[in-house]
Scaffold this motif. Structure first.
Motif, PDB file in Angstrom:
ATOM      1  N   GLU A 115     -46.653   1.140   2.905  1.00  0.00           N
ATOM      2  CA  GLU A 115     -46.306  -0.249   3.235  1.00  0.00           C
ATOM      3  C   GLU A 115     -46.070  -1.056   1.958  1.00  0.00           C
ATOM      4  N   ARG A 116     -46.895  -0.820   0.955  1.00  0.00           N
ATOM      5  CA  ARG A 116     -46.740  -1.530  -0.326  1.00  0.00           C
ATOM      6  C   ARG A 116     -45.437  -1.123  -1.008  1.00  0.00           C
ATOM      7  N   THR A 117     -45.151   0.170  -1.041  1.00  0.00           N
ATOM      8  CA  THR A 117     -43.898   0.629  -1.630  1.00  0.00           C
ATOM      9  C   THR A 117     -42.715  -0.033  -0.944  1.00  0.00           C
ATOM     10  N   ASP A 118     -42.714  -0.007   0.387  1.00  0.00           N
ATOM     11  CA  ASP A 118     -41.597  -0.568   1.139  1.00  0.00           C
ATOM     12  C   ASP A 118     -41.427  -2.058   0.846  1.00  0.00           C
ATOM     13  N   ALA A 119     -42.533  -2.784   0.755  1.00  0.00           N
ATOM     14  CA  ALA A 119     -42.460  -4.220   0.496  1.00  0.00           C
ATOM     15  C   ALA A 119     -41.895  -4.499  -0.894  1.00  0.00           C
ATOM     16  N   VAL A 120     -42.346  -3.715  -1.871  1.00  0.00           N
ATOM     17  CA  VAL A 120     -41.860  -3.904  -3.241  1.00  0.00           C
ATOM     18  C   VAL A 120     -40.367  -3.604  -3.321  1.00  0.00           C
ATOM     19  N   ILE A 121     -39.947  -2.483  -2.738  1.00  0.00           N
ATOM     20  CA  ILE A 121     -38.538  -2.103  -2.790  1.00  0.00           C
ATOM     21  C   ILE A 121     -37.674  -3.130  -2.062  1.00  0.00           C
ATOM     22  N   ALA A 122     -38.157  -3.631  -0.923  1.00  0.00           N
ATOM     23  CA  ALA A 122     -37.392  -4.626  -0.172  1.00  0.00           C
ATOM     24  C   ALA A 122     -37.152  -5.896  -0.975  1.00  0.00           C
ATOM     25  N   GLY A 123     -38.043  -6.180  -1.916  1.00  0.00           N
ATOM     26  CA  GLY A 123     -37.916  -7.382  -2.723  1.00  0.00           C
ATOM     27  C   GLY A 123     -37.060  -7.221  -3.961  1.00  0.00           C
ATOM     28  N   ILE A 124     -36.493  -6.046  -4.167  1.00  0.00           N
ATOM     29  CA  ILE A 124     -35.654  -5.788  -5.340  1.00  0.00           C
ATOM     30  C   ILE A 124     -34.211  -5.612  -4.875  1.00  0.00           C
ATOM     31  N   PRO A 125     -33.340  -6.543  -5.182  1.00  0.00           N
ATOM     32  CA  PRO A 125     -31.977  -6.481  -4.643  1.00  0.00           C
ATOM     33  C   PRO A 125     -31.103  -5.393  -5.248  1.00  0.00           C
ATOM     34  N   ASP A 126     -31.388  -5.005  -6.482  1.00  0.00           N
ATOM     35  CA  ASP A 126     -30.524  -4.061  -7.199  1.00  0.00           C
ATOM     36  C   ASP A 126     -31.213  -2.713  -7.346  1.00  0.00           C
ATOM     37  N   LEU A 127     -30.696  -1.684  -6.676  1.00  0.00           N
ATOM     38  CA  LEU A 127     -31.275  -0.347  -6.800  1.00  0.00           C
ATOM     39  C   LEU A 127     -31.064   0.250  -8.184  1.00  0.00           C
ATOM     40  N   GLY A 128     -30.191  -0.349  -8.967  1.00  0.00           N
ATOM     41  CA  GLY A 128     -29.983   0.105 -10.333  1.00  0.00           C
ATOM     42  C   GLY A 128     -30.925  -0.523 -11.334  1.00  0.00           C
ATOM     43  N   GLN A 129     -31.832  -1.394 -10.865  1.00  0.00           N
ATOM     44  CA  GLN A 129     -32.780  -2.032 -11.790  1.00  0.00           C
ATOM     45  C   GLN A 129     -33.567  -0.993 -12.565  1.00  0.00           C
ATOM     46  N   ALA A 130     -33.740  -1.233 -13.851  1.00  0.00           N
ATOM     47  CA  ALA A 130     -34.413  -0.268 -14.719  1.00  0.00           C
ATOM     48  C   ALA A 130     -35.904  -0.207 -14.443  1.00  0.00           C
ATOM     49  N   VAL A 131     -36.445   1.015 -14.509  1.00  0.00           N
ATOM     50  CA  VAL A 131     -37.884   1.259 -14.383  1.00  0.00           C
ATOM     51  C   VAL A 131     -38.308   1.985 -15.657  1.00  0.00           C
ATOM     52  N   PRO A 132     -39.226   1.428 -16.438  1.00  0.00           N
ATOM     53  CA  PRO A 132     -39.582   2.048 -17.713  1.00  0.00           C
ATOM     54  C   PRO A 132     -40.264   3.389 -17.539  1.00  0.00           C
TER      55      PRO A 132
END
Length: 205
Positions: A115-132
């Motif tokens: 549920e936490r993963t889904d909520a975080v991903i839903a709040g990020i509009p760009d799937l290309g956003q960088a993850v360190p």
């Protein structure tokens, strides 16, 4: 719910729907198990269904923290170690249920992590956003400095599916139960096209 992922209209829906489907497949391997069975290493290895679900929950937490660039206590060295005997840095055994852990508790933790993963991903509009990338991790190529949200979702699908396959083998080794009958029983399919799984009645002396 249908046995397969429904049609998808876009990339985000496809990634999140397939991740949800793989989570569901892993969870259903635990359906109807006793606490003792959830701890059983029924295959040639030492993995158990309860331990795999525990690991999957921690895996999602690790990657969601990474997306948010957070840490919870001591960060684990890796989320997908192939060595079940190797504990994480906190000393807890990553792939086994501790004596004070229950199957219900790890299933609840997995649901919370998802549920936490889904909520975080839903709040990020760009799937290309960088993850360190965690620097110095032995499982990361030295030249890689960042991933994307898209990559993280694909990796979670891969990781969940791999451990779901482990759990399938273990469950069939415990009592012969396989995916479709378990899912039909767990979700009470109407007029199922397969015979729903039923627990084997104990033999009477």
């Amino acid at each position: 719910m249908p046995r397969v992922v429904p049609p998808v209209a876009d990339e985000r829906t496809a990634l999140t729907a397939y991740l949800a489907h793989q989570r569901r497949a892993l969870r259903v391997t635990a359906y109807g198990l006793t606490e003792e069975q959830a701890r059983m290493a029924a295959s040639a290895g030492e993995l158990s269904i309860g331990g795999l679900i525990k690991h999957a929950a921690r895996c999602e937490g690790f990657w969601t923290d990474l997306v948010l660039q957070q840490q919870r206590g001591t960060q684990r060295k890796a989320d997908e170690s192939n060595e079940p005997d190797e504990p994480d840095e906190s000393g807890a055994d990553e792939f086994r249920l501790a004596p004070d852990e229950t199957l219900a508790a790890v299933l609840a933790a997995y649901a919370e992590a998802a549920e936490r993963t889904d909520a975080v991903i839903a709040g990020i509009p760009d799937l290309g956003q960088a993850v360190p990338v965690p620097q110095g991790a032995p499982w990361v190529p030295a030249e890689v400095k960042e991933w994307s949200i898209r990559w993280v979702l694909l990796h979670l699908i891969e990781e969940t599916a791999r451990h779901g396959g482990h759990a399938d083998v273990i469950r069939e080794s415990i009592d012969g139960a396989t995916f479709d009958p378990l899912l039909a029983a767990a979700e009470a399919w109407p007029d199922p096209w397969v015979q729903p799984w039923e627990p084997v009645a104990p033999s009477v002396g």
